[in-house]
Structure formats: C-alpha cells, structure tokens
Design a protein around this motif. Structure first.
Motif, short mmCIF file in Angstrom:
data_model
loop_
_atom_site.label_atom_id
_atom_site.label_comp_id
_atom_site.label_asym_id
_atom_site.label_seq_id
_atom_site.Cartn_x
_atom_site.Cartn_y
_atom_site.Cartn_z
N SER A 198 19.99 5.99 -0.55
CA SER A 198 19.36 4.93 -1.32
C SER A 198 18.58 5.51 -2.50
CB SER A 198 18.43 4.13 -0.42
OG SER A 198 17.82 3.10 -1.13
N TYR A 257 26.18 -0.71 -5.40
CA TYR A 257 26.60 0.22 -4.36
C TYR A 257 27.90 0.92 -4.75
CZ TYR A 257 30.36 -2.87 -2.82
OH TYR A 257 31.50 -3.62 -2.78
N TRP A 287 30.06 2.11 -9.89
CA TRP A 287 29.04 1.30 -9.21
C TRP A 287 29.51 -0.14 -9.20
CZ3 TRP A 287 24.76 2.95 -6.69
CH2 TRP A 287 24.32 4.25 -6.94
N VAL A 315 23.32 3.26 -2.53
CA VAL A 315 22.85 1.91 -2.83
C VAL A 315 21.62 1.94 -3.73
CG1 VAL A 315 23.73 0.71 -0.79
CG2 VAL A 315 21.54 1.90 -0.66
#
Lengths: 141, 203
Positions: free
Chosen positions: A35, A74, A92, A121
């Motif tokens: 992340s 993501y 992406w 993400v």
C-alpha cells in the motif's frame, strides 16, 4: 528432501484447491499487499488464489468502511517461485468503491510463469500517509 | 619555451572549471524548460477522450480473456497463426485503433502465440520480397522466395463505439470496445469480449 516435499505439496495446493488467505492485518493478506500509504477506510476482507488451466487466478475483496465513495488505484505484480517479476509493469487501474460497498476484483495472471503475486494499492482521499504524486495525478482536469 | 607550455595548461584548466560548473549530479541534458518524464502506467485523466489508461486497460483485459479461452490454448499448442484486422473506430474522436490490437498481439506472443503481419505492414513485406526477387541484386540461393508466406487461421477484429451526453455542467462519455476472434475460413466468431469505460468531466 523435506523442502522438496513441502514445495510439491504447496504446488499441488495451488493447482487444485483455492488458497484463501486470512483477513487479518499483519497476516497473509498483508504479505501480498503493498500500500502506498496506509488506507483508512478501504480494507481487504478476503483474498484467494487458485491455478486453473495453468494460469494463476486471484480474487480480492475490498470493503469501504466509509459512507462516502472512495477512489482506489491498484495493479498487480506477477512473480515466479523465486520472487522475480515475470511480466512487465501493469498500468494502474482506477476503481470507485461506493460507500459501505464490498468490491471484488478478479484477475488472471498474464503468463503461465506467474506463481505468486503482489497487489499495489493507493487511495488518494483516505490515506493517512499522504503520497505526493498518486498514480492518478497525470494532469487532472 | 616555458611560457608556451603553461598557456595551454591554463586554458584547459579554465575549460575544465567552466564545464564542471555546468554539471549536475543527474544524468540529464537541458532542464531549462518544463519538460519531465512521467509514469507511462499512471492513470491519465486529462480529458474524457480515449487515452493511454483506456488503451492499456482494454488491451490487458482482452489479452487475459483470450488466454483463458481453450481455443487460444489450443492455438498455442498447435502453433496456428493469428492476424489482426483493423479495428473500426465508430467514435467521433481520432485515435489509432491499432494501439489496442498491437498490444494484444505483442502480449499474446509472449505466451507463445504466433501471428502474421497484415494491414499497413503488408506493403513493407511485399516491397522487400519484390526487392529480393526482382531487383537482381541478391544471390538466388539467399533470397526469400515468393509464394511461401503463410495465411492465418484466425483473425482479431473489433470496434470502438461511444455515446456522449452533455449538459451545462457535465460531460459524460461511455465507450464500448469490442474484440472478436474469427476463424477466417468459416467466418465463425470463436471468442468475443468487450470493455466498457465511463468518463465524466465536470465544469
């Protein structure tokens, strides 16, 4: 010898039975997620992987704990058994998760060589650590 | 004599100083303008027109859908040939639709699919065959012979359509990109898939 048996068993598991990863922070799901800043409202609730027709298939469930819509970006990274990337960088992908919605992302590996994966993400509005240049920042209108 | 040796030395030292003053730590040239390199994989939202992200996402989805199809796995096993017909652009925008099929074919090839050239590339192929066989410049045992090209068994075809709606504050564009895999001899559509994209701009 023990290592070989373990590898065979893991391979057999991936080939036939869906591999469900427990939805706990710091557990198996966390090991697959990269992340860009910690997400406040978007949470991974389920993640499973199965190999069908030689291709790794991954299903990820994300829940939006906020009542407002959240933007998610993501992409997946596909790896071989040694952790090397086996495919070019994916683009992406933008995804809207409505307030209190559980969204399922289903993807298939682009190559038969993929044995493992990571999901990158980023959610620009609910990230506690601000990312200076989020993936969706190409001259927004 | 001594004076003439020192002069070039001083000059080179001065030149070296001048160049080192211009140098930066980054391996770049220029830097005076507002030009920079960005991430080619970033989500692009400059306008509602079909853009790089739409092309990338569509190509990715279509390739993976094709790869999962048993027929394509059979094509890989039997080493059968594919080709791409020009994808029709039914929208009011201009864009090169071969961007989609070129990427799909390139990604399929990485998985073992073989394809033959078609369309705009065909002229280059014909020109080269003629050059080798008709110019008289080449040794006959080292030329690619005419009449040995292989025809594809399947072809990729498709279309891009759009619906645009706008009012005083909003412009909404809905795109539908459809791809098909057709057996050339029979005309049967063996596989098809579509990608839907909605782009909205608020003023």
């Amino acid at each position: 010898m023990q290592k070989t048996i373990l590898t065979i068993l893991l391979g057999a598991t991936l080939m036939s039975v869906p591999l469900a990863l427990p939805a706990v922070e710091g557990g198996s799901i966390a090991s697959k997620v990269e992340s860009l800043g910690e997400m406040t409202y978007l949470k991974f609730t389920d993640m499973r992987a199965v190999r069908r027709d030689g291709l790794l298939r991954v299903q990820v469930s994300i829940f939006n704990e906020n009542s407002a819509n959240e933007q998610l970006y993501y992409r997946f990274r596909w790896l071989d058994e040694d952790g090397f990337t086996v495919w070019e960088e994916e683009p992406w992908k933008p995804e809207i998760v409505y307030g209190r919605q559980s969204k399922v992302l289903s993807v298939t590996a682009p190559t038969l060589k993929a044995q493992d994966f990571r999901i990158e993400v980023q959610s620009p509005n609910n990230s506690t650590t601000l990312v200076p240049n989020p993936p969706g920042s190409v001259a927004n209108q | 004599m001594k004076h003439t040796t020192i002069k070039p030395l001083l000059l080179s030292a001065l030149l070296a100083l001048t160049f080192s003053a211009c140098q930066t730590n980054s391996p770049t040239v220029g830097g005076g303008g507002n030009i920079s390199y960005g991430d080619a994989k970033a989500v692009e939202t400059v306008t509602t027109d079909l853009g790089s992200t739409d092309i990338q996402m569509t190509s990715e989805k279509m390739t993976r859908s094709l790869l999962q199809h048993p027929l394509v796995q059979n094509i890989i096993r039997k080493r059968e040939l594919l080709m791409a017909s020009p994808v029709q652009n039914k929208t009011s925008e201009y864009f090169d639709t071969s961007l989609i099929t070129d990427t799909v074919l390139a990604q399929l090839q990485k998985n073992g699919v073989r394809y033959v050239i078609a369309g705009a590339n065909m002229q280059n192929q014909v020109d080269e065959l003629r050059r080798q066989n008709q110019s008289g410049l080449y040794r006959s045992d080292k030329t690619a012979k005419i009449g040995r090209m292989q025809g594809a068994k399947y072809r990729l075809d498709g279309s891009v359509s759009s619906i645009t709606k706008r009012n005083s504050s909003t412009k909404d564009v809905y795109y539908k990109i459809n791809l098909q895999l057709i057996e050339i001899e029979s005309g049967i559509v063996e596989w098809s898939d579509e990608q839907e994209i909605r782009k909205t701009a608020r003023r």
